[in-house]
Motif scaffolding. Structure first.
Motif, PDB file in Angstrom:
ATOM      1  N   VAL A 253       0.860  -1.187   0.000  1.00 46.17           N
ATOM      2  CA  VAL A 253       0.000   0.000   0.000  1.00 46.17           C
ATOM      3  C   VAL A 253       0.891   1.230   0.000  1.00 46.17           C
ATOM      4  N   ILE A 254       0.738   2.047  -1.029  1.00 48.89           N
ATOM      5  CA  ILE A 254       1.593   3.220  -1.173  1.00 48.89           C
ATOM      6  C   ILE A 254       0.792   4.459  -0.789  1.00 48.89           C
ATOM      7  N   GLY A 255       1.060   4.916   0.427  1.00 53.10           N
ATOM      8  CA  GLY A 255       0.275   6.037   0.971  1.00 53.10           C
ATOM      9  C   GLY A 255       1.011   7.347   0.785  1.00 53.10           C
ATOM     10  N   SER A 256       1.275   7.683  -0.448  1.00 53.07           N
ATOM     11  CA  SER A 256       2.102   8.872  -0.717  1.00 53.07           C
ATOM     12  C   SER A 256       1.520  10.141  -0.114  1.00 53.07           C
ATOM     13  N   VAL A 257       0.193  10.181   0.029  1.00 51.32           N
ATOM     14  CA  VAL A 257      -0.429  11.389   0.557  1.00 51.32           C
ATOM     15  C   VAL A 257      -0.571  11.290   2.078  1.00 51.32           C
ATOM     16  N   SER A 258      -1.103  10.162   2.561  1.00 49.96           N
ATOM     17  CA  SER A 258      -1.382  10.073   4.001  1.00 49.96           C
ATOM     18  C   SER A 258      -0.181   9.616   4.822  1.00 49.96           C
ATOM     19  N   GLN A 259       0.788   8.945   4.154  1.00 45.30           N
ATOM     20  CA  GLN A 259       1.969   8.458   4.902  1.00 45.30           C
ATOM     21  C   GLN A 259       3.236   8.781   4.105  1.00 45.30           C
ATOM     22  N   PRO A 260       3.603  10.060   4.039  1.00 44.97           N
ATOM     23  CA  PRO A 260       4.728  10.443   3.172  1.00 44.97           C
ATOM     24  C   PRO A 260       6.042   9.774   3.560  1.00 44.97           C
ATOM     25  N   PHE A 261       6.889   9.558   2.547  1.00 41.65           N
ATOM     26  CA  PHE A 261       8.125   8.812   2.808  1.00 41.65           C
ATOM     27  C   PHE A 261       9.318   9.504   2.158  1.00 41.65           C
ATOM     28  N   CYS A 262       9.363  10.824   2.266  1.00 42.75           N
ATOM     29  CA  CYS A 262      10.446  11.561   1.598  1.00 42.75           C
ATOM     30  C   CYS A 262      11.822  11.285   2.208  1.00 42.75           C
ATOM     31  N   GLY A 263      11.825  10.912   3.511  1.00 44.00           N
ATOM     32  CA  GLY A 263      13.092  10.778   4.221  1.00 44.00           C
ATOM     33  C   GLY A 263      14.087   9.861   3.534  1.00 44.00           C
ATOM     34  N   ASP A 264      13.574   8.830   2.873  1.00 43.02           N
ATOM     35  CA  ASP A 264      14.455   7.863   2.210  1.00 43.02           C
ATOM     36  C   ASP A 264      14.362   7.958   0.698  1.00 43.02           C
ATOM     37  N   CYS A 265      13.875   9.059   0.177  1.00 50.06           N
ATOM     38  CA  CYS A 265      13.623   9.117  -1.268  1.00 50.06           C
ATOM     39  C   CYS A 265      14.928   9.299  -2.048  1.00 50.06           C
ATOM     40  N   HIS A 266      15.279   8.266  -2.796  1.00 50.11           N
ATOM     41  CA  HIS A 266      16.527   8.309  -3.559  1.00 50.11           C
ATOM     42  C   HIS A 266      16.242   8.185  -5.047  1.00 50.11           C
ATOM     43  N   ARG A 267      15.071   8.739  -5.458  1.00 46.71           N
ATOM     44  CA  ARG A 267      14.651   8.625  -6.853  1.00 46.71           C
ATOM     45  C   ARG A 267      14.821   9.941  -7.610  1.00 46.71           C
ATOM     46  N   ALA A 268      15.283   9.793  -8.831  1.00 47.30           N
ATOM     47  CA  ALA A 268      15.292  10.939  -9.737  1.00 47.30           C
ATOM     48  C   ALA A 268      14.508  10.532 -10.976  1.00 47.30           C
ATOM     49  N   ARG A 269      13.981  11.515 -11.668  1.00 50.63           N
ATOM     50  CA  ARG A 269      13.175  11.230 -12.855  1.00 50.63           C
ATOM     51  C   ARG A 269      13.692  12.029 -14.035  1.00 50.63           C
ATOM     52  N   LEU A 270      13.825  11.327 -15.150  1.00 45.53           N
ATOM     53  CA  LEU A 270      14.318  11.973 -16.359  1.00 45.53           C
ATOM     54  C   LEU A 270      13.185  12.011 -17.370  1.00 45.53           C
ATOM     55  N   SER A 271      12.841  13.208 -17.830  1.00 49.49           N
ATOM     56  CA  SER A 271      11.753  13.300 -18.813  1.00 49.49           C
ATOM     57  C   SER A 271      12.274  12.852 -20.171  1.00 49.49           C
ATOM     58  N   ALA A 272      11.348  12.642 -21.089  1.00 51.12           N
ATOM     59  CA  ALA A 272      11.727  12.138 -22.415  1.00 51.12           C
ATOM     60  C   ALA A 272      12.641  13.104 -23.166  1.00 51.12           C
ATOM     61  N   VAL A 273      12.630  14.387 -22.760  1.00 48.16           N
ATOM     62  CA  VAL A 273      13.490  15.368 -23.433  1.00 48.16           C
ATOM     63  C   VAL A 273      14.741  15.683 -22.625  1.00 48.16           C
ATOM     64  N   GLY A 274      14.998  14.873 -21.588  1.00 50.70           N
ATOM     65  CA  GLY A 274      16.255  15.026 -20.880  1.00 50.70           C
ATOM     66  C   GLY A 274      16.263  16.081 -19.784  1.00 50.70           C
ATOM     67  N   GLN A 275      15.077  16.354 -19.202  1.00 48.03           N
ATOM     68  CA  GLN A 275      15.022  17.227 -18.024  1.00 48.03           C
ATOM     69  C   GLN A 275      15.033  16.328 -16.799  1.00 48.03           C
ATOM     70  N   LEU A 276      15.916  16.595 -15.869  1.00 48.08           N
ATOM     71  CA  LEU A 276      15.982  15.789 -14.657  1.00 48.08           C
ATOM     72  C   LEU A 276      15.156  16.447 -13.556  1.00 48.08           C
ATOM     73  N   TYR A 277      14.222  15.667 -12.992  1.00 39.54           N
ATOM     74  CA  TYR A 277      13.377  16.154 -11.895  1.00 39.54           C
ATOM     75  C   TYR A 277      13.780  15.416 -10.631  1.00 39.54           C
ATOM     76  N   THR A 278      14.018  16.163  -9.558  1.00 37.25           N
ATOM     77  CA  THR A 278      14.459  15.529  -8.323  1.00 37.25           C
ATOM     78  C   THR A 278      13.295  15.208  -7.395  1.00 37.25           C
ATOM     79  N   CYS A 279      12.064  15.501  -7.851  1.00 39.64           N
ATOM     80  CA  CYS A 279      10.868  15.159  -7.072  1.00 39.64           C
ATOM     81  C   CYS A 279       9.704  15.040  -8.036  1.00 39.64           C
ATOM     82  N   LEU A 280       8.806  14.122  -7.712  1.00 37.14           N
ATOM     83  CA  LEU A 280       7.617  13.909  -8.545  1.00 37.14           C
ATOM     84  C   LEU A 280       6.760  15.173  -8.632  1.00 37.14           C
ATOM     85  N   PHE A 281       6.880  16.017  -7.616  1.00 33.46           N
ATOM     86  CA  PHE A 281       6.027  17.202  -7.557  1.00 33.46           C
ATOM     87  C   PHE A 281       6.771  18.485  -7.918  1.00 33.46           C
TER      88      PHE A 281
END
Ligand code: SAM
Ligand code: SF4
Ligand code: SF4
Length: 338
Positions: A253-281
């Protein structure tokens, strides 16, 4: 070389790569038809990072700590020759896991085998309902549940043994399907993961009361199929694990809204045009494509990554409540991938 850490001491471990902003679905919570209609301008081909460019970036990111890749989109399987990209990425030193998130509607037996042969390790399939009318109302393109179940079966037949099913739960959309989905996948060997509806992007008109939260999801299932909590597999695991007491397997169960888990967030996101986002939001990405295309050397790319990550302080989910009412322009999920 020193470990690359952000301002909250989080390393970069996972890279989610959006290979396209296009999708053959119009899920109401992700690419609502009112916004993603025939007037919507999708990215032209030349704007997308090429497979060579992606391989080069992944090699450099792996040197800085990235171990896991997830290919996403849009729908990753609408990108031509995705298998060739997977083959390249599977050979990058340091990368030990490649997964894909897909709606599974385009998976034929041959495609599943091709993905497996190319070196794909894991498949996550999104399926938001078992009831056909509900599912068609969600995907808004008249694709049936059976099409997705067939895609899952093709993956299993091709030898994928870690297939997870993701269900986004939105109040008023599909909360009545939580229990039928749990019952269907109970004992199947597939882990079903429930995801709270998140305020990603601006297109889906998110409101807090549309969240059917993690506790409500667990209660709904527990009343019919008793559950007990399980320890996380590793620090930073986003899904809270629950096990059926009758031995029927487990759910997440992924409770991104009710049980946030930023403390261990080690994810980065790369858009299709090569923009790197360090957070989903995040509202802004960091451009890597210009460096890839202006003749910059590897050191320049490395330096940009180190600069971006070492300044990272994102913890949006933990501060969401304090931002309520503040209008923020956020990037759409179909652009950076889930
Ligand atoms: N098209 C692929 C798919 O649907 O699996 C990959 C891309 S999709 C953006 C990745 C995941 O994000 C899917 O599981 C989808 O259900 C989820 N997602 C999209 N919008 C969301 C939202 N607002 N809240 C929670 N999950 C969302
Ligand atoms: Fe497409 Fe996935 Fe978004 Fe649905 S959730 S519209 S399948 S990108
Ligand atoms: Fe990571 Fe941002 Fe999600 Fe927090 S809100 S877990 S920092 S992606």
């Amino acid at each position: 070389m020193s470990t690359l850490l952000d301002t909250l001491n989080r390393p970069i471990r996972d890279l989610r790569i959006s290979v396209t902003d296009r999708c053959n679905f119009r899920c109401v919570y992700c690419m609502p038809r009112e916004v993603f209609d025939s007037n919507h301008v999708f990215l032209p081909r030349r704007e997308l990072l090429s497979f060579e460019e992606l391989e080069r970036l992944v090699r450099l990111f792996a040197e800085e700590g990235v171990r896991k890749l997830r290919l996403t989109g849009g729908e990753p399987l609408v990108r031509n020759d995705l298998e060739q990209l997977i083959e390249r990425l599977a050979n990058v030193h340091g990368i030990d896991d490649i997964a894909i998130t897909t709606n599974a509607s385009l998976i034929t037996p041959a495609r599943a085998k091709g993905l497996r042969d190319a070196g794909l390790n894991r498949v996550n399939v999104s399926l938001d309902a078992l009831d056909d009318d509900t599912f068609k109302a969600v995907n808004d393109v008249d694709i049936s549940v059976q099409t997705v179940l067939d895609g899952i079966a093709h993956c299993r037949d091709a030898g994928f043994d870690d297939i997870k099913i993701n269900m986004v739960v939105k109040r008023g959309m599909n909360e009545d399907d939580v229990l039928p989905m749990a019952k269907y996948f109970h004992g199947s060997g597939h882990i079903l993961r429930f995801i709270e509806f998140m305020d990603v992007g601006n297109a889906n008109g998110w409101q807090p009361d549309a969240v059917f939260n993690a506790q409500q999801i667990v209660d709904t299932i527990h009343n019919a199929l008793p559950l007990e909590a399980v320890e996380p597999n590793y620090a930073g695991e986003v899904a809270k694990r629950w096990r059926y007491t009758d031995g029927g397997g487990e759910i997440g169960v992924i409770g991104s809204v009710s049980q946030p888990f930023c403390g261990d967030c080690h994810r980065a996101r790369l858009s299709a045009v090569g923009q790197l986002y360090t957070c989903l939001f995040a509202s802004m990405g960091h451009d890597f494509r210009s460096l890839l295309r202006d003749g910059s050397d590897d050191d320049a790319l490395r330096e940009r990554l180190r600069a971006v990550w070492s300044h990272r302080s994102d913890r949006y989910s933990e501060v969401r409540a304090s931002l309520a009412g503040t209008p923020i322009k956020k990037v759409e999920m179909s652009y950076i991938g889930g």
